[in-house]
Scaffold this motif. Structure first.
Motif, mmCIF file in Angstrom:
data_model
loop_
_atom_site.group_PDB
_atom_site.id
_atom_site.type_symbol
_atom_site.label_atom_id
_atom_site.label_comp_id
_atom_site.label_asym_id
_atom_site.label_seq_id
_atom_site.Cartn_x
_atom_site.Cartn_y
_atom_site.Cartn_z
ATOM 1 N N ASP A 1 0.803 -1.228 0.000
ATOM 2 C CA ASP A 1 0.000 0.000 0.000
ATOM 3 C C ASP A 1 0.833 1.273 0.000
ATOM 4 O O ASP A 1 0.304 2.356 -0.224
ATOM 5 C CB ASP A 1 -0.953 0.012 1.195
ATOM 6 N N ILE A 2 2.129 1.173 0.257
ATOM 7 C CA ILE A 2 2.989 2.362 0.245
ATOM 8 C C ILE A 2 3.294 2.727 -1.203
ATOM 9 O O ILE A 2 3.769 1.911 -1.974
ATOM 10 C CB ILE A 2 4.283 2.107 1.040
ATOM 11 N N ASP A 3 2.984 3.975 -1.549
ATOM 12 C CA ASP A 3 3.103 4.426 -2.933
ATOM 13 C C ASP A 3 4.480 5.024 -3.201
ATOM 14 O O ASP A 3 4.626 6.227 -3.397
ATOM 15 C CB ASP A 3 2.003 5.445 -3.234
ATOM 16 N N THR A 4 5.495 4.181 -3.142
ATOM 17 C CA THR A 4 6.852 4.606 -3.464
ATOM 18 C C THR A 4 7.688 3.365 -3.748
ATOM 19 O O THR A 4 7.283 2.250 -3.450
ATOM 20 C CB THR A 4 7.490 5.429 -2.322
ATOM 21 N N THR A 5 8.849 3.597 -4.328
ATOM 22 C CA THR A 5 9.809 2.519 -4.485
ATOM 23 C C THR A 5 10.416 2.280 -3.114
ATOM 24 O O THR A 5 10.899 3.205 -2.477
ATOM 25 C CB THR A 5 10.896 2.915 -5.496
ATOM 26 N N LEU A 6 10.373 1.050 -2.657
ATOM 27 C CA LEU A 6 10.790 0.732 -1.301
ATOM 28 C C LEU A 6 11.703 -0.480 -1.308
ATOM 29 O O LEU A 6 11.420 -1.471 -1.974
ATOM 30 C CB LEU A 6 9.546 0.431 -0.455
ATOM 31 N N VAL A 7 12.796 -0.366 -0.588
ATOM 32 C CA VAL A 7 13.690 -1.504 -0.358
ATOM 33 C C VAL A 7 13.740 -1.706 1.145
ATOM 34 O O VAL A 7 13.951 -0.756 1.899
ATOM 35 C CB VAL A 7 15.116 -1.237 -0.900
ATOM 36 N N LEU A 8 13.514 -2.917 1.580
ATOM 37 C CA LEU A 8 13.565 -3.253 2.990
ATOM 38 C C LEU A 8 14.598 -4.350 3.177
ATOM 39 O O LEU A 8 14.589 -5.326 2.428
ATOM 40 C CB LEU A 8 12.186 -3.735 3.452
ATOM 41 N N GLU A 9 15.476 -4.172 4.138
ATOM 42 C CA GLU A 9 16.482 -5.195 4.441
ATOM 43 C C GLU A 9 16.417 -5.507 5.924
ATOM 44 O O GLU A 9 16.292 -4.607 6.749
ATOM 45 C CB GLU A 9 17.888 -4.703 4.117
ATOM 46 N N VAL B 1 14.068 4.543 0.469
ATOM 47 C CA VAL B 1 12.983 5.081 -0.357
ATOM 48 C C VAL B 1 13.551 6.175 -1.243
ATOM 49 O O VAL B 1 14.675 6.630 -1.055
ATOM 50 C CB VAL B 1 11.826 5.648 0.500
ATOM 51 N N ARG B 2 12.735 6.619 -2.190
ATOM 52 C CA ARG B 2 13.129 7.742 -3.033
ATOM 53 C C ARG B 2 13.437 8.954 -2.163
ATOM 54 O O ARG B 2 12.804 9.166 -1.135
ATOM 55 C CB ARG B 2 11.999 8.110 -3.989
ATOM 56 N N HIS B 3 14.367 9.775 -2.587
ATOM 57 C CA HIS B 3 14.752 10.946 -1.800
ATOM 58 C C HIS B 3 13.646 11.982 -1.690
ATOM 59 O O HIS B 3 13.633 12.796 -0.795
ATOM 60 C CB HIS B 3 16.021 11.578 -2.375
ATOM 61 N N ASN B 4 12.686 11.945 -2.588
ATOM 62 C CA ASN B 4 11.614 12.943 -2.566
ATOM 63 C C ASN B 4 10.288 12.350 -2.098
ATOM 64 O O ASN B 4 9.225 12.798 -2.499
ATOM 65 C CB ASN B 4 11.458 13.585 -3.939
ATOM 66 N N ALA B 5 10.339 11.369 -1.220
ATOM 67 C CA ALA B 5 9.114 10.741 -0.715
ATOM 68 C C ALA B 5 8.316 11.760 0.102
ATOM 69 O O ALA B 5 8.884 12.627 0.771
ATOM 70 C CB ALA B 5 9.455 9.522 0.135
ATOM 71 N N SER B 6 7.019 11.617 0.087
ATOM 72 C CA SER B 6 6.132 12.556 0.777
ATOM 73 C C SER B 6 6.045 12.237 2.270
ATOM 74 O O SER B 6 6.446 11.161 2.729
ATOM 75 C CB SER B 6 4.732 12.484 0.172
ATOM 76 N N LEU B 7 5.488 13.175 3.017
ATOM 77 C CA LEU B 7 5.267 12.971 4.438
ATOM 78 C C LEU B 7 4.345 11.767 4.662
ATOM 79 O O LEU B 7 4.545 10.998 5.600
ATOM 80 C CB LEU B 7 4.678 14.234 5.070
ATOM 81 N N THR B 8 3.384 11.582 3.798
ATOM 82 C CA THR B 8 2.480 10.435 3.896
ATOM 83 C C THR B 8 3.261 9.127 3.788
ATOM 84 O O THR B 8 3.029 8.199 4.559
ATOM 85 C CB THR B 8 1.403 10.494 2.793
ATOM 86 N N VAL B 9 4.204 9.068 2.871
ATOM 87 C CA VAL B 9 5.020 7.860 2.705
ATOM 88 C C VAL B 9 5.828 7.603 3.964
ATOM 89 O O VAL B 9 5.900 6.475 4.454
ATOM 90 C CB VAL B 9 5.929 7.968 1.463
ATOM 91 N N TYR B 10 6.427 8.646 4.530
ATOM 92 C CA TYR B 10 7.211 8.463 5.748
ATOM 93 C C TYR B 10 6.333 8.028 6.926
ATOM 94 O O TYR B 10 6.757 7.238 7.766
ATOM 95 C CB TYR B 10 8.012 9.722 6.085
ATOM 96 N N THR B 11 5.116 8.519 6.990
ATOM 97 C CA THR B 11 4.178 8.082 8.025
ATOM 98 C C THR B 11 3.855 6.604 7.840
ATOM 99 O O THR B 11 3.829 5.834 8.809
ATOM 100 C CB THR B 11 2.892 8.930 7.977
ATOM 101 N N GLN B 12 3.617 6.190 6.595
ATOM 102 C CA GLN B 12 3.356 4.782 6.318
ATOM 103 C C GLN B 12 4.573 3.924 6.669
ATOM 104 O O GLN B 12 4.430 2.824 7.203
ATOM 105 C CB GLN B 12 2.984 4.588 4.853
ATOM 106 N N LEU B 13 5.770 4.420 6.380
ATOM 107 C CA LEU B 13 6.988 3.687 6.707
ATOM 108 C C LEU B 13 7.156 3.535 8.219
ATOM 109 O O LEU B 13 7.583 2.478 8.693
ATOM 110 C CB LEU B 13 8.208 4.373 6.113
ATOM 111 N N LEU B 14 6.822 4.571 8.966
ATOM 112 C CA LEU B 14 6.906 4.481 10.417
ATOM 113 C C LEU B 14 5.956 3.399 10.932
ATOM 114 O O LEU B 14 6.327 2.591 11.778
ATOM 115 C CB LEU B 14 6.588 5.833 11.063
ATOM 116 N N ASN B 15 4.751 3.361 10.404
ATOM 117 C CA ASN B 15 3.799 2.317 10.791
ATOM 118 C C ASN B 15 4.309 0.936 10.397
ATOM 119 O O ASN B 15 4.161 -0.026 11.152
ATOM 120 C CB ASN B 15 2.423 2.576 10.180
ATOM 121 N N LEU B 16 4.918 0.847 9.230
ATOM 122 C CA LEU B 16 5.481 -0.426 8.769
ATOM 123 C C LEU B 16 6.634 -0.847 9.685
ATOM 124 O O LEU B 16 6.742 -2.020 10.055
ATOM 125 C CB LEU B 16 5.964 -0.282 7.327
#
Length: 76
Positions: free
Chosen positions: A33-41, A51-66
């Motif tokens: 559901d996160i609308d960005t290119t994402l690499v998780l290790e 994530v992309r360097h220009n990710a939105s605040l919404t993406v970072y909020t989703q990443l924090l939840n993830l």
């Protein structure tokens, strides 16, 4: 199937168990559901996101939840 189209999962022998415990249906849906290119290790007990360097605040909020979900899953 949608998750498999968007992501590839790799794990070393040492990290295989933790990786596959983490990648459960709920976690896969959250990643998808996160609308960005994402690499998780996952390395030992450390989780890295890229994530992309220009990710939105919404993406970072989703990443924090993830990340919170990943911490919960790996803590069990």
């Amino acid at each position: 199937q949608e998750f498999n189209k968007k992501y590839e999962v790799y794990a070393t022998d040492a990290d295989r168990l933790a990786t596959f415990e983490l990648i459960n249906p709920k976690f896969m849906q959250m990643m998808h559901d996160i609308d960005t290119t994402l690499v998780l290790e996952v390395v030992d007990s450390i989780i890295y996101f890229r994530v992309r360097h220009n990710a939105s605040l919404t993406v970072y909020t989703q990443l924090l939840n993830l990340l919170k979900q990943a911490h919960k899953e790996l803590k069990l």
